[in-house]
Motif scaffolding. Structure first.
Motif, PDB file in Angstrom:
ATOM      1  N   UNK A  62       4.377  83.363 -39.966  1.00  0.00           N
ATOM      2  CA  UNK A  62       3.402  84.121 -39.184  1.00  0.00           C
ATOM      3  C   UNK A  62       1.969  83.726 -39.488  1.00  0.00           C
ATOM      4  N   UNK A  63       1.762  82.903 -40.512  1.00  0.00           N
ATOM      5  CA  UNK A  63       0.410  82.642 -40.991  1.00  0.00           C
ATOM      6  C   UNK A  63      -0.508  82.104 -39.899  1.00  0.00           C
ATOM      7  N   UNK A  64      -0.032  81.109 -39.149  1.00  0.00           N
ATOM      8  CA  UNK A  64      -0.878  80.516 -38.114  1.00  0.00           C
ATOM      9  C   UNK A  64      -1.256  81.542 -37.057  1.00  0.00           C
ATOM     10  N   UNK A  65      -0.275  82.329 -36.660  1.00  0.00           N
ATOM     11  CA  UNK A  65      -0.556  83.347 -35.650  1.00  0.00           C
ATOM     12  C   UNK A  65      -1.532  84.391 -36.145  1.00  0.00           C
ATOM     13  N   UNK A  66      -1.358  84.815 -37.396  1.00  0.00           N
ATOM     14  CA  UNK A  66      -2.250  85.821 -37.970  1.00  0.00           C
ATOM     15  C   UNK A  66      -3.671  85.276 -38.081  1.00  0.00           C
ATOM     16  N   UNK A  67      -3.801  84.009 -38.467  1.00  0.00           N
ATOM     17  CA  UNK A  67      -5.123  83.398 -38.604  1.00  0.00           C
ATOM     18  C   UNK A  67      -5.845  83.293 -37.262  1.00  0.00           C
ATOM     19  N   UNK A  68      -5.076  83.229 -36.180  1.00  0.00           N
ATOM     20  CA  UNK A  68      -5.703  83.180 -34.853  1.00  0.00           C
ATOM     21  C   UNK A  68      -5.957  84.564 -34.285  1.00  0.00           C
ATOM     22  N   UNK A  69      -5.627  85.590 -35.052  1.00  0.00           N
ATOM     23  CA  UNK A  69      -5.929  86.955 -34.634  1.00  0.00           C
ATOM     24  C   UNK A  69      -4.804  87.686 -33.939  1.00  0.00           C
ATOM     25  N   UNK A  70      -3.613  87.113 -33.884  1.00  0.00           N
ATOM     26  CA  UNK A  70      -2.487  87.793 -33.230  1.00  0.00           C
ATOM     27  C   UNK A  70      -1.949  88.915 -34.119  1.00  0.00           C
ATOM     28  N   UNK A  71      -1.672  90.084 -33.542  1.00  0.00           N
ATOM     29  CA  UNK A  71      -1.055  91.159 -34.331  1.00  0.00           C
ATOM     30  C   UNK A  71       0.350  90.762 -34.771  1.00  0.00           C
ATOM     31  N   UNK A  72       0.759  91.275 -35.907  1.00  0.00           N
ATOM     32  CA  UNK A  72       2.108  90.956 -36.393  1.00  0.00           C
ATOM     33  C   UNK A  72       3.180  91.446 -35.430  1.00  0.00           C
ATOM     34  N   UNK A  73       2.923  92.582 -34.809  1.00  0.00           N
ATOM     35  CA  UNK A  73       3.886  93.099 -33.846  1.00  0.00           C
ATOM     36  C   UNK A  73       4.070  92.160 -32.671  1.00  0.00           C
ATOM     37  N   UNK A  74       2.975  91.540 -32.223  1.00  0.00           N
ATOM     38  CA  UNK A  74       3.056  90.587 -31.112  1.00  0.00           C
ATOM     39  C   UNK A  74       3.832  89.346 -31.521  1.00  0.00           C
ATOM     40  N   UNK A  75       3.650  88.920 -32.774  1.00  0.00           N
ATOM     41  CA  UNK A  75       4.390  87.760 -33.272  1.00  0.00           C
ATOM     42  C   UNK A  75       5.880  88.063 -33.308  1.00  0.00           C
ATOM     43  N   UNK A  76       6.220  89.257 -33.776  1.00  0.00           N
ATOM     44  CA  UNK A  76       7.628  89.669 -33.815  1.00  0.00           C
ATOM     45  C   UNK A  76       8.210  89.722 -32.404  1.00  0.00           C
ATOM     46  N   UNK A  77       7.427  90.259 -31.469  1.00  0.00           N
ATOM     47  CA  UNK A  77       7.883  90.324 -30.085  1.00  0.00           C
ATOM     48  C   UNK A  77       8.066  88.951 -29.473  1.00  0.00           C
ATOM     49  N   UNK A  78       7.173  88.019 -29.837  1.00  0.00           N
ATOM     50  CA  UNK A  78       7.297  86.656 -29.317  1.00  0.00           C
ATOM     51  C   UNK A  78       8.565  85.994 -29.835  1.00  0.00           C
ATOM     52  N   UNK A  79       8.899  86.242 -31.102  1.00  0.00           N
ATOM     53  CA  UNK A  79      10.147  85.697 -31.655  1.00  0.00           C
ATOM     54  C   UNK A  79      11.349  86.268 -30.915  1.00  0.00           C
ATOM     55  N   UNK A  80      11.305  87.576 -30.672  1.00  0.00           N
ATOM     56  CA  UNK A  80      12.414  88.211 -29.964  1.00  0.00           C
ATOM     57  C   UNK A  80      12.552  87.656 -28.552  1.00  0.00           C
ATOM     58  N   UNK A 205      14.108  97.455 -39.029  1.00  0.00           N
ATOM     59  CA  UNK A 205      13.799  96.988 -40.375  1.00  0.00           C
ATOM     60  C   UNK A 205      13.071  95.662 -40.369  1.00  0.00           C
ATOM     61  N   UNK A 206      13.495  94.758 -39.497  1.00  0.00           N
ATOM     62  CA  UNK A 206      12.824  93.471 -39.388  1.00  0.00           C
ATOM     63  C   UNK A 206      11.397  93.609 -38.898  1.00  0.00           C
ATOM     64  N   UNK A 207      11.178  94.534 -37.966  1.00  0.00           N
ATOM     65  CA  UNK A 207       9.824  94.781 -37.462  1.00  0.00           C
ATOM     66  C   UNK A 207       8.932  95.324 -38.585  1.00  0.00           C
ATOM     67  N   UNK A 208       9.433  96.281 -39.325  1.00  0.00           N
ATOM     68  CA  UNK A 208       8.651  96.852 -40.415  1.00  0.00           C
ATOM     69  C   UNK A 208       8.369  95.822 -41.499  1.00  0.00           C
ATOM     70  N   UNK A 209       9.371  94.980 -41.784  1.00  0.00           N
ATOM     71  CA  UNK A 209       9.169  93.937 -42.785  1.00  0.00           C
ATOM     72  C   UNK A 209       8.117  92.943 -42.315  1.00  0.00           C
ATOM     73  N   UNK A 210       8.134  92.604 -41.046  1.00  0.00           N
ATOM     74  CA  UNK A 210       7.145  91.681 -40.514  1.00  0.00           C
ATOM     75  C   UNK A 210       5.742  92.277 -40.584  1.00  0.00           C
TER      76      UNK A 210
END
Length: 215
Positions: A62-80, A205-210
């Motif tokens: 998630x590091x690259x996404x977080x560095x570009x300002x993406x919320x962790x929830x959005x990253x999790x949703x993109x993976x899903x 659980x995966x969402x909360x962990x992310x």
């Protein structure tokens, strides 16, 4: 592309192997071939779910996404969403292979009783998506691809089988009850409770962990 080519070859081989099965009775339904051919797709979808859920967790995916300002929830949703798209591809390949199996069976003298495919397609889609969702949640929770794959295999091939010998009450917590419910072979309430245990809980659980883990 190589991965999808291997999957297509595997499913086509399953379609070809299903031809003698449907020819034994002399007649068959198209839905029978679709279900038979698509069963390996459920296992493939579970692997895809585990890879999408936890494939790069230990590497700080998630590091690259977080560095570009993406919320962790959005990253999790993109993976899903990526997982769902890949599983849709598996379903499509399975349907193509099933069509090959039906044509081959008819060409060899089999009688097609029914060409109705609406319900079987829906069942196959739900079957593969449920397998992928379970594995995705586990992968996102443990954030380790090897551990996720081992966990999925143990749940599907070991724990589920072992629980089946422990009594009828285990129907309420076996993952196979979810898949049986999708195929109309299990009761609704056990399928729902099993879905909560093996799909809802891991995904939450995966969402909360992310959301909480360090990238």
């Amino acid at each position: 592309m190589i991965g999808y080519g291997a999957i297509l070859l595997f499913v086509v081989l399953c379609a070809i192997s299903s031809v003698p099965l449907v020819l034994r009775n002399g007649s068959f339904d198209a839905g029978e071939v679709i279900i038979t051919v698509s069963l390996p797709g459920a296992l493939v979808s579970a692997v895809i779910g585990a890879v999408c859920g936890g494939g790069d967790g230990r590497a700080g995916g998630e590091r690259d996404g977080i560095l570009t300002g993406l919320p962790r929830g959005a990253i999790y949703g993109a993976r899903a969403a990526a997982c769902a798209c890949l599983v849709a591809g598996v379903v499509l390949l399975s349907l193509v292979a099933a069509a090959v199996g039906v044509v081959a069976a008819v060409s060899l003298g089999g009688h097609l009783n029914s060409a109705s495919i609406g319900t079987p397609i829906g069942q196959v889609a739900a079957l593969t998506l449920s397998s992928a969702a379970m594995a995705f949640g586990i992968g996102a929770s443990v954030r380790s691809l090897p551990l996720a794959l081992v966990s999925v295999v143990l749940i599907v091939l070991v724990a589920d089988v072992a629980l089946s010998f422990a009594g009828e009450w285990t129907e309420w917590i076996r993952f196979s009850a979810v898949q049986g419910g999708v195929l109309g072979e299990s009761r609704v309430l056990p399928a729902v409770t099993s879905g909560l245990v093996w799909i809802a809980v891991p995904c939450v659980g995966g969402y909360l962990r992310t959301r909480t883990v360090e990238a």
